[in-house]
Enzyme design. Sequence first.
Site, PDB file in Angstrom:
ATOM      1  N   ASP A 107      68.260 -19.901  46.670  1.00 49.54           N
ATOM      2  CA  ASP A 107      69.060 -20.581  47.684  1.00 49.54           C
ATOM      3  C   ASP A 107      70.538 -20.555  47.315  1.00 49.54           C
ATOM      4  O   ASP A 107      71.402 -20.352  48.177  1.00 49.54           O
ATOM      5  CB  ASP A 107      68.574 -22.017  47.889  1.00 49.54           C
ATOM      6  CG  ASP A 107      68.458 -22.828  46.602  1.00 49.54           C
ATOM      7  OD1 ASP A 107      68.567 -22.250  45.494  1.00 49.54           O
ATOM      8  OD2 ASP A 107      68.250 -24.055  46.698  1.00 49.54           O
ATOM      9  N   ARG A 108      70.844 -20.722  46.042  1.00 51.32           N
ATOM     10  CA  ARG A 108      72.234 -20.675  45.596  1.00 51.32           C
ATOM     11  C   ARG A 108      72.817 -19.273  45.782  1.00 51.32           C
ATOM     12  O   ARG A 108      73.947 -19.103  46.253  1.00 51.32           O
ATOM     13  CB  ARG A 108      72.327 -21.097  44.123  1.00 51.32           C
ATOM     14  CG  ARG A 108      71.849 -22.521  43.862  1.00 51.32           C
ATOM     15  CD  ARG A 108      71.799 -22.839  42.373  1.00 51.32           C
ATOM     16  NE  ARG A 108      73.133 -22.888  41.787  1.00 51.32           N
ATOM     17  CZ  ARG A 108      73.353 -23.015  40.474  1.00 51.32           C
ATOM     18  NH1 ARG A 108      72.322 -23.092  39.634  1.00 51.32           N
ATOM     19  NH2 ARG A 108      74.588 -23.058  40.010  1.00 51.32           N
ATOM     20  N   THR A 130      68.535 -31.290  48.544  1.00 49.17           N
ATOM     21  CA  THR A 130      67.796 -32.185  47.649  1.00 49.17           C
ATOM     22  C   THR A 130      68.584 -32.390  46.358  1.00 49.17           C
ATOM     23  O   THR A 130      68.663 -33.492  45.816  1.00 49.17           O
ATOM     24  CB  THR A 130      66.415 -31.600  47.339  1.00 49.17           C
ATOM     25  OG1 THR A 130      65.749 -31.279  48.561  1.00 49.17           O
ATOM     26  CG2 THR A 130      65.581 -32.600  46.561  1.00 49.17           C
TER      27      THR A 130
END
Length: 262
Positions: A107-108, A130
């Site tokens: 995701d990063r 999150t």
Amino acid sequence: MILLLNIGNTNLTCGLYRQRIFADDYIPIRQLTGEKEVFRFFHRFLQNSDVSMDEIEGTVLSSVVPEKTALLRHAAESMFHSEPLLICRQTDWEFDSSTYSGVLGTDRLLCCSAALQKYPPPLIVVDFGTATTLNVIDETRAFTGGVILPGVTTGLRALVSGTSQLHDVSFRKLNSAIGKNTTECMLSGATFGTAYMLEGFRKRIQQELGAVATVVVTGGNAKDVIPSLNFSIHYEPTLLLEGLALQANRLRMASENKVKAL
């Protein structure tokens, strides 16, 4: 048309891509206990987007929750009759991340990939999910590292679980830093604390880079934190899905080039 899927710690986020991302939705990951729940969500998403299953040419999937990856891969393959492309750190990225050791969530990387398509480096790419992550791309377009903190709602839950007199609070934007009751005091800490944290890290990261960095912000809680920031940022709500779309384009181009070579 490509179905984009990202399995996060809190939600499964999905999008539809054909030249642009024209539909997106999410579902709490805890609700996806089996293939029936996944199929039901896919059907609802496609129906709401006025898209038929036959229009889905392929699926691109990223995940930071390994125990859910196999479920989504199998469900997508069963429903759309093609094996999803799984994005991982070893994927062919357009920037170097070799100096970063340890686990690096896709995701990063996807958010950084998409940000680099829109803004010149150096960049600080912030994802309010999150976990709140700050990801740094230097002037040579290399991923140099970043910061990981508890997400806004994660921090509130931890505060409640570790105290006897604080109660559950749903995160929302707060206009005043001075809370008039316990709920507002907690929200002030979450909202303004997060904003000032980002301001401080921005200054420190720029000092370490020796350059002014563009700040790109995404994530589910971003819109409630942004009004409390006192510096310029670029808000990109679908940044992660755009990163997945870039990978879908690379897959399509590689496939077309392979056919031409034959």
